[in-house]
Design a protein around this motif. Structure first.
Motif, PDB file in Angstrom:
ATOM      1  N   CYS A 191      -0.675   3.591 -10.883  1.00 54.72           N
ATOM      2  CA  CYS A 191      -1.527   2.687 -10.096  1.00 54.72           C
ATOM      3  C   CYS A 191      -3.020   2.966 -10.246  1.00 54.72           C
ATOM      4  O   CYS A 191      -3.736   2.169 -10.855  1.00 54.72           O
ATOM      5  N   PHE A 245       3.247  13.083 -11.866  1.00 54.46           N
ATOM      6  CA  PHE A 245       1.819  12.870 -11.574  1.00 54.46           C
ATOM      7  C   PHE A 245       1.466  13.347 -10.179  1.00 54.46           C
ATOM      8  O   PHE A 245       0.297  13.553  -9.860  1.00 54.46           O
ATOM      9  N   LYS A 246       2.502  13.550  -9.351  1.00 58.31           N
ATOM     10  CA  LYS A 246       2.292  14.155  -8.030  1.00 58.31           C
ATOM     11  C   LYS A 246       3.644  14.644  -7.536  1.00 58.31           C
ATOM     12  O   LYS A 246       4.685  14.230  -8.060  1.00 58.31           O
ATOM     13  N   ASN A 297      -7.507   0.979  -3.796  1.00 60.87           N
ATOM     14  CA  ASN A 297      -7.211   1.979  -4.828  1.00 60.87           C
ATOM     15  C   ASN A 297      -8.487   2.488  -5.502  1.00 60.87           C
ATOM     16  O   ASN A 297      -8.572   3.664  -5.863  1.00 60.87           O
ATOM     17  N   ARG A 299      -4.415  22.585  -8.867  1.00 61.18           N
ATOM     18  CA  ARG A 299      -4.331  21.740  -7.669  1.00 61.18           C
ATOM     19  C   ARG A 299      -4.947  22.386  -6.433  1.00 61.18           C
ATOM     20  O   ARG A 299      -4.896  21.813  -5.339  1.00 61.18           O
ATOM     21  N   GLU A 319       4.043   6.452  -3.688  1.00 59.29           N
ATOM     22  CA  GLU A 319       5.265   7.053  -4.196  1.00 59.29           C
ATOM     23  C   GLU A 319       5.467   8.381  -3.457  1.00 59.29           C
ATOM     24  O   GLU A 319       4.511   9.064  -3.120  1.00 59.29           O
ATOM     25  N   PHE A 352      -7.578  13.008   0.717  1.00 58.26           N
ATOM     26  CA  PHE A 352      -7.981  12.656  -0.657  1.00 58.26           C
ATOM     27  C   PHE A 352      -9.247  13.380  -1.094  1.00 58.26           C
ATOM     28  O   PHE A 352     -10.055  12.853  -1.847  1.00 58.26           O
ATOM     29  N   GLN A 374      -8.784  16.612  -2.244  1.00 57.44           N
ATOM     30  CA  GLN A 374      -8.171  17.772  -2.876  1.00 57.44           C
ATOM     31  C   GLN A 374      -8.647  17.822  -4.329  1.00 57.44           C
ATOM     32  O   GLN A 374      -8.245  16.999  -5.140  1.00 57.44           O
ATOM     33  N   PHE A 386       0.808  -1.225   0.000  1.00 60.35           N
ATOM     34  CA  PHE A 386       0.000   0.000   0.000  1.00 60.35           C
ATOM     35  C   PHE A 386       0.841   1.275   0.000  1.00 60.35           C
ATOM     36  O   PHE A 386       0.336   2.352   0.293  1.00 60.35           O
ATOM     37  N   THR A 387       2.139   1.141  -0.281  1.00 62.34           N
ATOM     38  CA  THR A 387       3.009   2.318  -0.210  1.00 62.34           C
ATOM     39  C   THR A 387       2.655   3.331  -1.293  1.00 62.34           C
ATOM     40  O   THR A 387       2.251   2.974  -2.392  1.00 62.34           O
ATOM     41  N   PHE A 393      -6.478  12.290 -10.669  1.00 60.58           N
ATOM     42  CA  PHE A 393      -5.418  11.324 -10.356  1.00 60.58           C
ATOM     43  C   PHE A 393      -4.755  10.778 -11.609  1.00 60.58           C
ATOM     44  O   PHE A 393      -5.356  10.685 -12.670  1.00 60.58           O
ATOM     45  N   GLY A 394      -3.477  10.437 -11.430  1.00 60.71           N
ATOM     46  CA  GLY A 394      -2.714   9.785 -12.494  1.00 60.71           C
ATOM     47  C   GLY A 394      -1.765   8.799 -11.857  1.00 60.71           C
ATOM     48  O   GLY A 394      -2.033   8.301 -10.762  1.00 60.71           O
ATOM     49  N   LYS A 399      -6.385  -4.902  -2.304  1.00 60.88           N
ATOM     50  CA  LYS A 399      -5.574  -3.862  -2.957  1.00 60.88           C
ATOM     51  C   LYS A 399      -6.378  -3.065  -3.983  1.00 60.88           C
ATOM     52  O   LYS A 399      -6.387  -1.833  -3.968  1.00 60.88           O
TER      53      LYS A 399
HETATM   54  C1  UGA Z   1      -1.535   4.902  -4.789  1.00 61.07           C
HETATM   55  C2  UGA Z   1      -2.150   4.557  -3.418  1.00 61.07           C
HETATM   56  O1  UGA Z   1      -2.388   5.769  -2.711  1.00 61.07           O
HETATM   57  C3  UGA Z   1      -1.205   3.659  -2.617  1.00 61.07           C
HETATM   58  O2  UGA Z   1      -1.814   3.294  -1.387  1.00 61.07           O
HETATM   59  C4  UGA Z   1      -0.920   2.401  -3.437  1.00 61.07           C
HETATM   60  O3  UGA Z   1      -0.014   1.543  -2.767  1.00 61.07           O
HETATM   61  C5  UGA Z   1      -0.309   2.806  -4.764  1.00 61.07           C
HETATM   62  O4  UGA Z   1      -1.221   3.676  -5.467  1.00 61.07           O
HETATM   63  C6  UGA Z   1      -0.070   1.579  -5.573  1.00 61.07           C
HETATM   64  O5  UGA Z   1      -1.041   0.939  -5.971  1.00 61.07           O
HETATM   65  O6  UGA Z   1       1.085   1.180  -5.730  1.00 61.07           O
HETATM   66  P1  UGA Z   1       0.347   6.613  -5.619  1.00 61.07           P
HETATM   67  O7  UGA Z   1       0.066   6.118  -7.008  1.00 61.07           O
HETATM   68  O8  UGA Z   1       1.744   6.769  -5.170  1.00 61.07           O
HETATM   69  O9  UGA Z   1      -0.357   5.648  -4.535  1.00 61.07           O
HETATM   70  O10 UGA Z   1      -0.355   8.025  -5.543  1.00 61.07           O
HETATM   71  P2  UGA Z   1      -1.473   8.736  -4.637  1.00 61.07           P
HETATM   72  O11 UGA Z   1      -0.839   9.431  -3.506  1.00 61.07           O
HETATM   73  O12 UGA Z   1      -2.571   7.786  -4.342  1.00 61.07           O
HETATM   74  O13 UGA Z   1      -1.995   9.830  -5.669  1.00 61.07           O
HETATM   75  C7  UGA Z   1      -2.601   9.425  -6.899  1.00 61.07           C
HETATM   76  C8  UGA Z   1      -3.044  10.608  -7.692  1.00 61.07           C
HETATM   77  O14 UGA Z   1      -4.182  11.220  -7.100  1.00 61.07           O
HETATM   78  C9  UGA Z   1      -2.022  11.724  -7.890  1.00 61.07           C
HETATM   79  O15 UGA Z   1      -2.034  12.105  -9.244  1.00 61.07           O
HETATM   80  C10 UGA Z   1      -2.526  12.823  -6.983  1.00 61.07           C
HETATM   81  O16 UGA Z   1      -2.156  14.090  -7.454  1.00 61.07           O
HETATM   82  C11 UGA Z   1      -4.027  12.622  -7.063  1.00 61.07           C
HETATM   83  N1  UGA Z   1      -4.772  13.137  -5.901  1.00 61.07           N
HETATM   84  C12 UGA Z   1      -4.544  12.626  -4.663  1.00 61.07           C
HETATM   85  C13 UGA Z   1      -5.730  14.125  -6.080  1.00 61.07           C
HETATM   86  O17 UGA Z   1      -5.964  14.598  -7.211  1.00 61.07           O
HETATM   87  N2  UGA Z   1      -6.435  14.574  -5.000  1.00 61.07           N
HETATM   88  C14 UGA Z   1      -6.236  14.092  -3.760  1.00 61.07           C
HETATM   89  O18 UGA Z   1      -6.930  14.539  -2.822  1.00 61.07           O
HETATM   90  C15 UGA Z   1      -5.265  13.090  -3.581  1.00 61.07           C
END
Ligand code: UGA
Length: 437
Positions: free
Chosen positions: A262, A324-325, A210, A414, A154, A251, A253, A151-152, A258-259, A206
């Motif tokens: 994952c 992507f973030k 997600n 954002r 990035e 989450f 925001q 669940f980590t 999202f991108g 998982k």
């Molecule tokens: C995500 C999950 O959060 C992890 O728990 C999971 O382990 C991982 O996928 C995976 O499957 O390996 P990650 O892809 O690193 O992690 O990114 P997130 O922090 O989830 O962000 C995803 C996207 O959502 C980003 O583009 C971020 O900018 C966007 N986001 C996030 C928003 O637009 N609004 C929010 O409030 C939060």
């Protein structure tokens, strides 16, 4: 004696896991088929950016506990083999491509010692572990299989690996659970919740997690659309509903969505798998989640046209952010880069800046212009787009920037910039889901 571990697949997930387990005192053999990747990681020069990871890799290699290799036969001493390879979206389909998972297992099979455990960490469609189990029953009947989703996030991968909020193990017997308890003993000692599940549940946990996260983001982006139509403010709305502990403020925001490698592909693979299982309708809502997410990108293009002109030819647009973030150099399905590319295709002169992701972005979209600094990026711009919320962008001085651009206009994709500060420095400021006043 601690079990010896092999980690197959040394991308973001595998390298982080291998290095963190080594830092907990385990001997870890990281294996990958990509020789160049292995060479770079072994030299302590990571081919990707993950805060704090490079330092740990260097320290752990120096202890002798951690090695990286392309030689699968070095996995013969391992008691537990973690499969950490990617499961990207198939070309032209929603389903996940499991080539690397099956390939990794096939390559390690000849070196599996009796009684060892193969543990999947990759995100896979439910049923994969069972299919691999049936395969191993023929090719390696002396080994067992378990699933242990990861669940980590990035950008926080080291912290999440060393202090996870839960550990989920999908097993078929007590012995497999005991082995995994030994592996995770240091994390159990610090009180990490432990959940034993069966194989399909662990795989589903998982994708369900997600999917829920993606749903939360698309929910707030749907509210942003309504807020814009109604003259309301999505940031105030999000804050207000977030105080309800059942909803929570994380989450929520709103922005360009999202991108990454994952969330987008996981919800699509889930839809594909549910359809195969005859449960299509149950996750049909994810199609709308995906659509809302992609609409947020389109909304930025529409606002750009409203602010500049229908015809974008020759307008100079500065894009802040390609990853992507923030805290990542990953541009897989990056909403910011997608928007930049679409504007470029529409004839605009687009220049992109990012603190870490320029090299990856260039590889993906070589036709875009890239700048090494924000100053260079915004020079003479007709419009600035803030699309990845790196800290350095939040700390920009709007007055200084106003002096560099052709016209002080900005879209905050954002919802993190201080609108009043930018407006009082003379900027025309638009944020998604908020009125301009
Ligand atoms: C995500 C999950 O959060 C992890 O728990 C999971 O382990 C991982 O996928 C995976 O499957 O390996 P990650 O892809 O690193 O992690 O990114 P997130 O922090 O989830 O962000 C995803 C996207 O959502 C980003 O583009 C971020 O900018 C966007 N986001 C996030 C928003 O637009 N609004 C929010 O409030 C939060």
């Amino acid at each position: 004696m601690k079990p010896v571990l092999s980690v197959i697949g040394t991308g973001y997930l595998g390298t982080t896991f291998a290095a963190c387990m080594s830092s907990l005192g385990f001997t870890v053999i990281g294996i990958d088929t990509d020789a160049e990747k292995v060479r770079r990681i072994s030299a302590g020069d990571l081919p990707f950016y993950e805060p704090g990871l490079q330092e740990i890799v260097i320290t752990e290699i120096a202890t002798g506990r951690l090695i990286f290799t392309t030689d699968f036969s070095l996995g013969k001493d391992a008691d537990v083999h973690f499969i950490c390879v990617g499961t990207p979206q198939k070309e032209g389909e929603f389903a996940a491509d499991l080539t690397y998972v099956y390939g990794a297992v096939a390559q390690i099979v000849p070196f599996l010692k009796s009684g060892s455990l193969v543990v999947g960490k990759s995100t896979v469609p439910v049923g994969t572990a069972q299919a691999l189990r049936a395969q191993l029953a023929v090719s390696a009947p002396h080994v067992d299989i378990a699933w242990n989703p990861e669940f980590t996030r990035e950008g926080f991968a080291v912290e999440d690996s060393l202090r996870p909020d839960r550990i989920v193990v999908g097993v078929t017997n007590d012995r497999a659970e005991e082995i995994l308890r030994e592996v995770y003993a240091p994390l159990l000692e610090i009180g990490t919740p432990w959940i034993r599940a069966d194989l399909p549940t662990s795989e589903l946990v998982k994708v369900a997690a997600n999917s829920f996260l993606a749903t939360k983001i698309s929910f707030i982006n749907a509210m942003a659309e309504v807020c814009e139509a109604a003259g309301a403010d999505v940031t105030v709305l999000a804050k207000s509903i977030g105080y309800d502990a059942r909803i929570g403020n994380k989450f929520l925001q709103a922005g360009i969505g999202f991108g990454g490698g994952c969330l987008p592909k996981d919800i699509r693979a889930f839809m594909a798998r549910a359809e195969e299982l005859g449960a299509k309708q149950a996750v049909e809502f994810l199609r709308e989640i995906d659509a809302i997410n992609l609409r947020a990108r389109q909304r930025v293009i529409d606002v750009v046209r409203e602010m500049l002109s229908e015809d974008l030819a020759q307008f100079k647009i500065a894009v802040l952010g390609a990853a992507f973030k923030p805290e990542s150099d990953d541009v897989r399905d990056s909403p910011s880069l997608d928007i930049a590319a679409q504007l470029h295709a529409a004839g605009a002169l687009v220049t992109v800046h990012d603190p870490k992701a320029i090299a990856n972005a260039k590889r993906r979209f070589p036709a875009l212009q890239f700048a090494d600094s924000v100053t260079e990026c915004v020079a003479d711009a007709d419009l600035v787009l803030h699309l990845t919320e790196w800290r350095e962008y939040r700390e920009l001085n709007p007055a200084d920037l106003a002096a560099l651009v052709n016209s002080p206009r900005i879209i905050d994709g954002r919802n993190v910039l201080d609108r009043d500060k930018w407006k009082s420095a003379g900027w025309k400021f638009h944020a998604l889901g908020r009125t301009d006043s």
